[in-house]
Design an enzyme around this catalytic site. Structure first.
Site, PDB file in Angstrom:
ATOM      1  N   HIS A  70       0.837  -1.199   0.000  1.00  0.00           N
ATOM      2  CA  HIS A  70       0.000   0.000   0.000  1.00  0.00           C
ATOM      3  C   HIS A  70       0.871   1.247   0.000  1.00  0.00           C
ATOM      4  CE1 HIS A  70      -3.473   2.534   0.942  1.00  0.00           C
ATOM      5  NE2 HIS A  70      -2.669   3.194   1.747  1.00  0.00           N
TER       6      HIS A  70
ATOM      7  N   ASP B 206     -14.788   2.755   8.505  1.00  0.00           N
ATOM      8  CA  ASP B 206     -13.735   3.674   8.073  1.00  0.00           C
ATOM      9  C   ASP B 206     -14.284   4.681   7.081  1.00  0.00           C
ATOM     10  OD1 ASP B 206     -10.996   4.692   7.509  1.00  0.00           O
ATOM     11  OD2 ASP B 206     -11.452   3.836   5.545  1.00  0.00           O
TER      12      ASP B 206
ATOM     13  N   ARG C 245     -14.275  12.875   9.510  1.00  0.00           N
ATOM     14  CA  ARG C 245     -12.994  13.520   9.846  1.00  0.00           C
ATOM     15  C   ARG C 245     -12.682  14.617   8.844  1.00  0.00           C
ATOM     16  NH1 ARG C 245      -9.266   8.789   9.203  1.00  0.00           N
ATOM     17  NH2 ARG C 245      -7.622  10.323   9.435  1.00  0.00           N
TER      18      ARG C 245
ATOM     19  N   SER D 241      -7.062   3.753   9.872  1.00  0.00           N
ATOM     20  CA  SER D 241      -7.877   3.820   8.652  1.00  0.00           C
ATOM     21  C   SER D 241      -7.230   3.000   7.535  1.00  0.00           C
ATOM     22  CB  SER D 241      -8.032   5.291   8.251  1.00  0.00           C
ATOM     23  OG  SER D 241      -8.484   5.426   6.933  1.00  0.00           O
TER      24      SER D 241
ATOM     25  N   LYS E 234      -8.392  -1.220   6.158  1.00  0.00           N
ATOM     26  CA  LYS E 234      -8.762  -1.605   4.792  1.00  0.00           C
ATOM     27  C   LYS E 234      -7.886  -2.751   4.280  1.00  0.00           C
ATOM     28  CE  LYS E 234      -8.836   2.813   4.004  1.00  0.00           C
ATOM     29  NZ  LYS E 234      -9.016   4.223   3.665  1.00  0.00           N
TER      30      LYS E 234
END
Ligand code: URA
Ligand code: CA
Length: 434
Positions: free
Chosen positions: A82, A161, A168, A183, A187
């Site tokens: 990621h 999330d 947020r 967060s 995922k």
């Protein structure tokens, strides 16, 4: 349990229990706790922070707020990668076929681009017929047979999330390390990863502008991994200038293919080797990073990674002849040059602004509803530290609209800084946190 008491507790700087965290995440997802109370709690978390245990509990509460992708039918260690988001970041397209060609399963969920950062799913749509919405069955089948599949994120993964992130975004509570790290990790875990390699970008074009912040985020995510039994490595890498040369969807696909053919930009290849060797070690296919790196280089030299990429494009319905002949990828009507008005050395390329210039050409989205133009974008000709003379081409603008091209040329010239000398020595990889 009352939400009111949780707010007061966190406001006073106390630690929330796992049960309390589960309570607010579960009931907020169900719509039982209202936005205003969760907003107050988020602000209290922002100021009073969460410790590593609370952050791990928050992560798992979000993971369990919806479906988890069951990858148990895929043999082997599923290692995900990621990136926290950058400009011209083409690593996924290069790295995943390299790793998959070593028989390591790559089951990847990717996102679309928003704002100045691009998304892998958009880039892949440069191939005629390519589907980024294959069924879960086909996804798992493809990974078992050819070791690689990339799909768009489904809405039922970590819905908490999604809701919390949107809240947020409008309450000034995005940039808290615990909230960001939970967060991202929620995922990855919900999409079935056994182990995770994170590319935490730092610099002008990144979410984290300083090394200290990037390191803190990397460490928080590695800590979550440790707490929830997912081996995690964070690579802190430079995003103070765009990665490689190309910014824009089909242009980046071509750059990825060039790299798989052994003719890509050095920084892109090097970052792929660094991230990739960590993936190979986590997947237990090599004992050392040095061995892993050699194996990965061999996938390029032998053409195995390129073959794997073709196989992958074909398996998801795409036209694989576009891999052999990249002239068949979407192409813009015009190519213009942005030229240097001054001689000297490139001292800085403002990555975030160049990302915005590419977005305004049509390569990205300002809002979720925008449609993108796959063909357009920017190809850099000079990078940080390069020497230029007056009139040298700094970058090429690929455009379908002459007016937009003019604005882009102007934008590029404004965002290249040229000085008399260049000394800074910004590394490509700052640090690796394990
Ligand atoms: N990216 C995410 O997925 N979550 C955040 O909170 C910030 C960036
Ligand atoms: Ca690039």
């Amino acid at each position: 349990m009352r939400m009111y008491d949780l707010i007061i507790k966190k406001r006073n700087g106390e630690e929330l229990t796992k049960e309390e965290i589960n309570f607010f995440v579960e009931n907020y997802t169900k719509g039982i706790i209202p936005d205003y109370q969760v907003s107050a709690l988020l602000m209290a978390i922002y100021f009073k922070k969460m410790n590593a245990r609370e952050t791990a509990d928050l992560t798992m509460a979000m993971v369990h707020s919806g479906d988890m992708l069951d990858l148990s039918k895929i043999h082997g260690v599923k290692v995900d990668k990621h990136s926290t988001g950058g400009v011209g970041d083409t690593t996924t397209l290069v790295l995943t076929p390299m790793v998959a060609s070593l028989s390591i399963p790559v089951a990847k969920m990717s996102g679309r681009g928003l704002g100045h950062t691009g998304g892998t799913i958009d880039k892949l749509e440069s191939f005629k017929g390519f589907s980024v919405e294959i069924s879960e069955n086909q996804f798992i089948n493809n990974v078992n047979t050819i070791k690689i599949a990339v799909n768009g994120q489904t809405p039922d993964l970590a819905p908490a999330d999604k809701k919390l992130y949107a809240l947020r975004d409008v309450t000034g509570t995005v940039d808290n390390i615990s909230l960001i790290s939970s967060s991202i990790m929620s995922k990855k875990i919900a999409s079935g990863a056994d182990a995770i390699v994170l590319d935490v970008k730092v610099g002008d074009g990144a979410f984290m502008k300083t090394f200290e912040d990037a390191k803190a985020l990397g460490k928080a995510m590695v800590d979550i991994g440790k707490n929830v039994n997912r081996n995690t490595v964070a690579v802190i890498s430079d995003m103070d200038q765009p990665l490689g040369f190309a910014i824009g969807n089909a242009l980046e696909v071509k750059e990825a293919i060039d790299t798989l053919k052994g003719n890509g930009p050095c920084d892109l290849l090097e970052l792929c080797l660094t991230l990739g060797s960590n993936m190979v070690v986590l997947a237990k296919k090599a004992d050392t990073l040095e061995d892993a790196r050699k194996m990965l280089m061999e996938t390029i030299e032998s053409g195995k990674a390129l073959e794997k990429f073709k196989e992958f494009v074909k398996a998801q319905g795409g036209d694989e002849t576009q891999v052999e002949d990249t002239d068949k990828l979407p192409k813009a009507k015009y190519i213009f040059e942005a030229k240097a008005k001054k001689a000297g050395y490139i001292t800085k390329i403002h990555a975030q602004n160049l990302g915005i210039v590419a977005m305004e050409l049509g390569a990205g989205r300002a809002t979720k509803e925008d449609k993108i133009d796959l063909a357009v974008g920017i190809v850099l000709n000079k990078k940080r530290g390069d020497k230029v003379e007056i009139g040298d081409t700094l970058a090429y603008v690929h455009a379908n609209d002459e007016e937009k091209a003019k604005i882009a040329i102007d934008g590029i010239m404004k965002n290249y800084e040229i000085g008399d000398s260049y000394e800074d020595n910004i590394p490509l990889v700052y640090d690796i946190i394990k």
